[in-house]
Each structure stands twice: as structure tokens, then as C-alpha cells.
Design a protein around this motif. Structure first.
Motif, PDB file in Angstrom:
ATOM      1  N   ASN A 116     -15.752  83.185 -30.840  1.00 17.54           N
ATOM      2  CA  ASN A 116     -15.616  83.578 -29.437  1.00 17.54           C
ATOM      3  C   ASN A 116     -16.937  84.114 -28.898  1.00 17.54           C
ATOM      4  OD1 ASN A 116     -12.478  83.456 -29.471  1.00 17.54           O
ATOM      5  ND2 ASN A 116     -13.005  84.772 -31.205  1.00 17.54           N
ATOM      6  N   THR A 117     -17.325  83.609 -27.727  1.00 19.09           N
ATOM      7  CA  THR A 117     -18.569  84.047 -27.096  1.00 19.09           C
ATOM      8  C   THR A 117     -18.294  84.371 -25.621  1.00 19.09           C
ATOM      9  OG1 THR A 117     -19.107  81.705 -26.692  1.00 19.09           O
ATOM     10  CG2 THR A 117     -20.113  82.755 -28.622  1.00 19.09           C
ATOM     11  N   ILE A 118     -19.324  84.900 -24.948  1.00 18.49           N
ATOM     12  CA  ILE A 118     -19.246  85.191 -23.513  1.00 18.49           C
ATOM     13  C   ILE A 118     -19.814  83.986 -22.775  1.00 18.49           C
ATOM     14  CG2 ILE A 118     -19.907  86.777 -21.676  1.00 18.49           C
ATOM     15  CD1 ILE A 118     -18.181  88.040 -23.869  1.00 18.49           C
ATOM     16  N   SER A 119     -18.970  83.309 -21.997  1.00 22.85           N
ATOM     17  CA  SER A 119     -19.380  82.051 -21.370  1.00 22.85           C
ATOM     18  C   SER A 119     -20.411  82.254 -20.259  1.00 22.85           C
ATOM     19  CB  SER A 119     -18.158  81.329 -20.794  1.00 22.85           C
ATOM     20  OG  SER A 119     -18.558  80.164 -20.094  1.00 22.85           O
ATOM     21  N   SER A 120     -21.531  81.553 -20.406  1.00 24.92           N
ATOM     22  CA  SER A 120     -22.558  81.597 -19.370  1.00 24.92           C
ATOM     23  C   SER A 120     -22.238  80.615 -18.244  1.00 24.92           C
ATOM     24  CB  SER A 120     -23.928  81.254 -19.969  1.00 24.92           C
ATOM     25  OG  SER A 120     -23.894  79.979 -20.600  1.00 24.92           O
ATOM     26  N   ASP A 121     -21.355  79.651 -18.523  1.00 27.80           N
ATOM     27  CA  ASP A 121     -20.978  78.647 -17.517  1.00 27.80           C
ATOM     28  C   ASP A 121     -19.774  79.086 -16.687  1.00 27.80           C
ATOM     29  OD1 ASP A 121     -22.970  76.946 -18.483  1.00 27.80           O
ATOM     30  OD2 ASP A 121     -21.618  76.024 -19.941  1.00 27.80           O
ATOM     31  N   ILE A 151     -16.503  91.209 -35.468  1.00 27.40           N
ATOM     32  CA  ILE A 151     -17.166  91.376 -34.173  1.00 27.40           C
ATOM     33  C   ILE A 151     -18.627  91.735 -34.399  1.00 27.40           C
ATOM     34  CG2 ILE A 151     -17.148  92.629 -31.983  1.00 27.40           C
ATOM     35  CD1 ILE A 151     -14.093  92.966 -34.079  1.00 27.40           C
ATOM     36  N   GLY A 152     -19.507  91.104 -33.621  1.00 27.19           N
ATOM     37  CA  GLY A 152     -20.922  91.416 -33.776  1.00 27.19           C
ATOM     38  C   GLY A 152     -21.795  90.578 -32.861  1.00 27.19           C
ATOM     39  N   LYS A 153     -22.951  90.175 -33.379  1.00 20.99           N
ATOM     40  CA  LYS A 153     -23.901  89.382 -32.602  1.00 20.99           C
ATOM     41  C   LYS A 153     -24.185  88.058 -33.314  1.00 20.99           C
ATOM     42  CE  LYS A 153     -26.206  93.051 -30.009  1.00 20.99           C
ATOM     43  NZ  LYS A 153     -25.231  94.103 -30.330  1.00 20.99           N
ATOM     44  N   ALA A 178     -24.507  81.944 -26.867  1.00 25.96           N
ATOM     45  CA  ALA A 178     -25.166  82.911 -27.742  1.00 25.96           C
ATOM     46  C   ALA A 178     -26.632  83.109 -27.368  1.00 25.96           C
ATOM     47  CB  ALA A 178     -25.048  82.460 -29.195  1.00 25.96           C
ATOM     48  N   MET A 179     -27.255  82.072 -26.818  1.00 21.22           N
ATOM     49  CA  MET A 179     -28.654  82.183 -26.398  1.00 21.22           C
ATOM     50  C   MET A 179     -28.792  83.118 -25.198  1.00 21.22           C
ATOM     51  SD  MET A 179     -30.413  80.439 -28.523  1.00 21.22           S
ATOM     52  CE  MET A 179     -30.488  78.987 -29.568  1.00 21.22           C
ATOM     53  N   GLU A 180     -27.731  83.188 -24.394  1.00 18.62           N
ATOM     54  CA  GLU A 180     -27.736  84.040 -23.208  1.00 18.62           C
ATOM     55  C   GLU A 180     -27.211  85.445 -23.513  1.00 18.62           C
ATOM     56  OE1 GLU A 180     -28.832  83.253 -20.174  1.00 18.62           O
ATOM     57  OE2 GLU A 180     -29.448  81.235 -20.794  1.00 18.62           O
ATOM     58  N   ASP A 181     -26.192  85.513 -24.358  1.00 21.38           N
ATOM     59  CA  ASP A 181     -25.551  86.788 -24.693  1.00 21.38           C
ATOM     60  C   ASP A 181     -25.059  86.691 -26.133  1.00 21.38           C
ATOM     61  OD1 ASP A 181     -23.866  89.036 -24.982  1.00 21.38           O
ATOM     62  OD2 ASP A 181     -23.256  88.969 -22.876  1.00 21.38           O
TER      63      ASP A 181
END
Length: 285
Positions: free
Chosen positions: A129-134, A206-208, A172-175
């Protein structure tokens, strides 16, 4: 030069041995589940599993350890691999009934650290799971393959092989904030329980999500860890610019029984009791 060639051959034989051993564990555990087996005997490299409910349901395997493999040569390795494939084919029909190949016995739910490491080491995919930049920062989950080490030698840190053609790597490149969710269900040890049942364990790390330096030793480790469990990755298109990523774990959410999440620190997760973990996953930590 000769020394380097011998060392390279030895390393390849060791890797082949680890992969075969990993698959053998899957076969035996699948037999245990399919035959209701309650007794298993092991002596050196001979393994006998017998069902108490069905005496005719017996499975016996003899396999060479690394010492023997190191001396048998390529022909011997191929013979054992073909023999192993026949065993896999013989037991494979059971998969049509159960659909999954369970590995080894589930740890005690009271031991959160060992259970967590068992879940990660014995799984090969999860939802990243990531934070969507789109999508304006909306949460985005994606099914991905991962590995935390060579078969039977998991270190607990999940590694991934991703391309920025896919949203997960771009995000991941953005956040870098990310989480990986894994269920016990694919292992096959939940039986007929629903995956949401608390006794069917699940974990979220959970992490980066960070790119691994391609020139580092960590990149070599990630490559070996992933390609040993996901051989298809070796042939993925070069022009897709796949890169190795890892999840730097900052916190852990684990459910393996009723009563809510188990308290578990990253330190406890990365350094569980060695004797118990080695018995369960063959880990070397």
C-alpha cells in the motif's frame, strides 16, 4: 581462476539445494494437511510422514544434504532434481482439492515475534500500500511479489522488484510512506476458516518503501532473495527499468488470535528467539 570457478559452482549448488529444500518442505506439509497427518519422523535427510487416521497414507522421502550434493556432481544433481519432480507430481494431485500448499506447523500465537517472522518468510506475495500521487493522496493497494531472503533463510525485511511503469513504484518516488499486508491464508494453515477470522493470522508492516542502491551488497542480496523464489523475474523486460526496493519497517500490526493486535516492536520482530525461529523457518540470524 580455478578457485573462483569452484567457488561459483559451489554457490550455485548451495542455492539449488536451498530451493529444493524449500519446495520439499512445502510438499511434506501439504501431505500433512491432506492426510490429516499427526506424526512426522525425521532422521538426517530421511523424512517419513504417516497419517494416524489412515495407515495407508504414508509418505517417505530421502534427500541429500549439502555435503552430499557438493560431491555428487552435475549428473547426480539432475537425477535428484528429476526424482524430486516426480515426487512433486505424485503429491500434486492433492492440490486440486486444497488449492494451496501449506508449509510447516504454525507457531504458538502467544509468541508474536516468531509468528510474525513465520508469516513473512513463508509468504511470497502480499498487498503493498502506498500514497497515490495520481489520485490526490488516496491510499493505493497493489498485489506484489516479495521475498525476505533465500528459501528457509528469511531475514524479516521484505524486498521487491518494481518498475515505475507501475503506480506503486511511482508513488514511492513521491512519498515513501508504505505498508505491506500479508495473510496466513495463502500458506494453507487456516483450514476452512475465513481469512478475516482472527485466528487466521495477518500482519501489516508499516514503514518507508525505498530504492536499493543497485551497486550495493544489499542489491545483490535482494536479487538472490527475489529470484530464488520468483524465477520468472529474471526474464522480465530490461527496458522496463525494474529496480529493487525494500520496506524499512517502522511499526507492526499483527493479529494472530482473538483479543486484538499483539504488541510487537521492530526490534523484537527483527531479533526473535533464535532457537524457535530456526526450528520453524530454518532461518540463520
Amino acid at each position: 581462476m580455478k578457485f573462483q570457478m569452484k567457488r561459483s559452482i559451489k554457490q550455485k549448488k548451495r542455492l539449488l539445494h536451498d530451493v529444493l529444500q524449500f519446495e520439499l518442505q512445502r510438499i511434506i506439509a501439504h501431505f500433512l494437511a491432506a492426510c490429516n497427518t499427526t506424526r512426522i519422523f525425521a532422521y538426517k535427510y530421511s523424512i517419513l510422514a504417516r497419517s494416524s487416521s489412515s495407515p495407508s497414507c504414508t509418505f517417505s522421502v530421502q534427500t541429500a544434504g549439502f555435503g552430499e550434493i557438493g560431491n555428487m556432481g552435475i549428473k547426480g544433481l539432475l537425477y535428484n532434481f528429476h526424482l524430486f519432480s516426480l515426487v512433486l507430481l505424485f503429491v500434486g494431485f492433492l492440490g486440486s482439492v486444497h488449492g494451496r500448499l501449506p508449509l510447516i506447523k504454525k507457531p504458538d500465537p502467544d509468541d508474536a515475534a516468531v509468528t510474525a517472522r513465520w508469516l513473512v518468510s513463508n509468504n511470497v506475495w502480499g498487498v503493498l500500500n502506498t500514497i497515490s500521487s495520481d489520485l490526490g493522496g488516496a491510499p493505493f493497494g497493489n498485489v506484489v511479489s516479495f521475498s525476505d531472503g533465500l528459501p528457509g533463510k528469511g531475514g524479516g525485511i521484505p524486498f521487491f522488484y518494481l518498475t515505475t511503469l507501475d503506480p506503486t513504484a511511482r508513488n514511492a518516488m513521491e512519498d515513501e510512506r508504505a505498508s505491506l499486508t500479508i495473510s496466513e491464508y495463502p500458506i494453507g494453515t487456516c483450514g476452512n476458516k475465513d481469512p478475516e477470522n482472527p485466528s487466521c493470522a495477518k500482519i501489516t508492516l508499516i514503514g518507508k518503501l525505498k530504492v536499493v542502491d543497485k551497486k550495493s551488497k544489499e542489491a545483490e542480496f535482494a536479487k538472490s532473495a527475489l529470484f530464488s523464489k520468483h524465477a520468472e523475474m529474471k526474464g522480465w523486460p530490461i527496458d522496463h527499468d525494474f529496480q529493487f526496493f525494500k520496506l524499512e519497517i517502522e511499526s507492526i500490526f499483527l493479529i494472530d488470535w482473538f483479543g486484538g493486535p499483539k504488541p510487537l516492536t521492530v526490534e523484537q520482530y527483527l531479533h526473535p528467539k533464535i532457537s524457535k525461529l530456526a526450528f520453524l523457518v530454518g532461518a540463520h540470524i
